[in-house]
Design an enzyme around this catalytic site. Sequence first.
Site, mmCIF file in Angstrom:
data_model
loop_
_atom_site.group_PDB
_atom_site.id
_atom_site.type_symbol
_atom_site.label_atom_id
_atom_site.label_comp_id
_atom_site.label_asym_id
_atom_site.label_seq_id
_atom_site.Cartn_x
_atom_site.Cartn_y
_atom_site.Cartn_z
ATOM 1 N N HIS A 83 -1.397 -3.508 -18.520
ATOM 2 C CA HIS A 83 -2.088 -2.207 -18.513
ATOM 3 C C HIS A 83 -1.991 -1.546 -19.885
ATOM 4 C CE1 HIS A 83 -3.169 1.843 -16.897
ATOM 5 N NE2 HIS A 83 -2.345 2.231 -17.845
ATOM 6 N N GLU A 84 -0.786 -1.523 -20.450
ATOM 7 C CA GLU A 84 -0.605 -0.866 -21.754
ATOM 8 C C GLU A 84 -1.328 -1.632 -22.862
ATOM 9 O OE1 GLU A 84 0.419 1.979 -21.822
ATOM 10 O OE2 GLU A 84 1.447 2.144 -19.901
ATOM 11 N N HIS A 87 -4.955 -0.712 -23.023
ATOM 12 C CA HIS A 87 -5.210 0.522 -23.775
ATOM 13 C C HIS A 87 -5.283 0.248 -25.271
ATOM 14 C CE1 HIS A 87 -5.237 3.548 -20.697
ATOM 15 N NE2 HIS A 87 -4.011 3.312 -20.274
ATOM 16 N N GLU A 160 -7.565 5.222 -17.399
ATOM 17 C CA GLU A 160 -6.500 4.579 -16.627
ATOM 18 C C GLU A 160 -7.084 3.548 -15.657
ATOM 19 O OE1 GLU A 160 -3.368 4.964 -17.353
ATOM 20 O OE2 GLU A 160 -3.951 6.423 -18.904
#
Length: 238
Positions: A83-84, A87, A160
């Site tokens: 997930h990070e 980004h 997100e």
Amino acid sequence: RVLTAILATPLDAGDTYHQRLNNIVEEVSVATGGRHRIEPYVIPTPAMNACAIADFSQRAAIAVTEGLLARLNRAQLEAVIGHEAAHIASGDSLFKSVFCGLFGLHEEALKRLSGLFSGRSGMDLLRGRGGTLIIFAMVVLWVTNKTKRLCELLVSREMEYRADAVAIRLTRNPLSLAEALHLISTHWRGVGTQGESLSTIFILDPGTEYLSEREGLLGDWFSTHPPTERRIDALLSM
């Protein structure tokens, strides 16, 4: 500046949990194309949270709390790192890092300055030679803080959702990310006062921002994180 504010430290080569984190970050970095040199960091707190930041020189970092490392299994941790990394690859981390550098750190400075005047000694400070300078600094920081609230309209909750979706493409494991989000949401996820001011960069809001878990116009406009239950439902539907 952001890494310093959240007290992030480099990994300990002799710590097996840290070594596992380093291995996962390397694997995910390759999976995202290797365009960014992602450096792993840990935040020395029993809280559960993670964040990603980046700068204009293609340098990026993923910071994970010690509590997250201790409580998540490898598959869940991979999902969070994915997930990070999403980004970082999409450019969201650069945008959020600039946002925090411009506004978040100044909000924390305003909190600390305001705390100086809670007692009689604070009033004595204002009467001194530096009183005018302190008041001027507080006014500037207050204006900056209000500007931050307006600029938060630019930080969409959709970032997100997109990062969750990319993490699933990387790990092929939506259930592990759903489990990780649930665990983070049901444990303490604060990383100190600095974390509340820099909440934009974290996977879940580390503060007590009630709008993060609310639906509707106000939540969509002024919250940078969507409700956790909605994110989990979306992941389970995959």
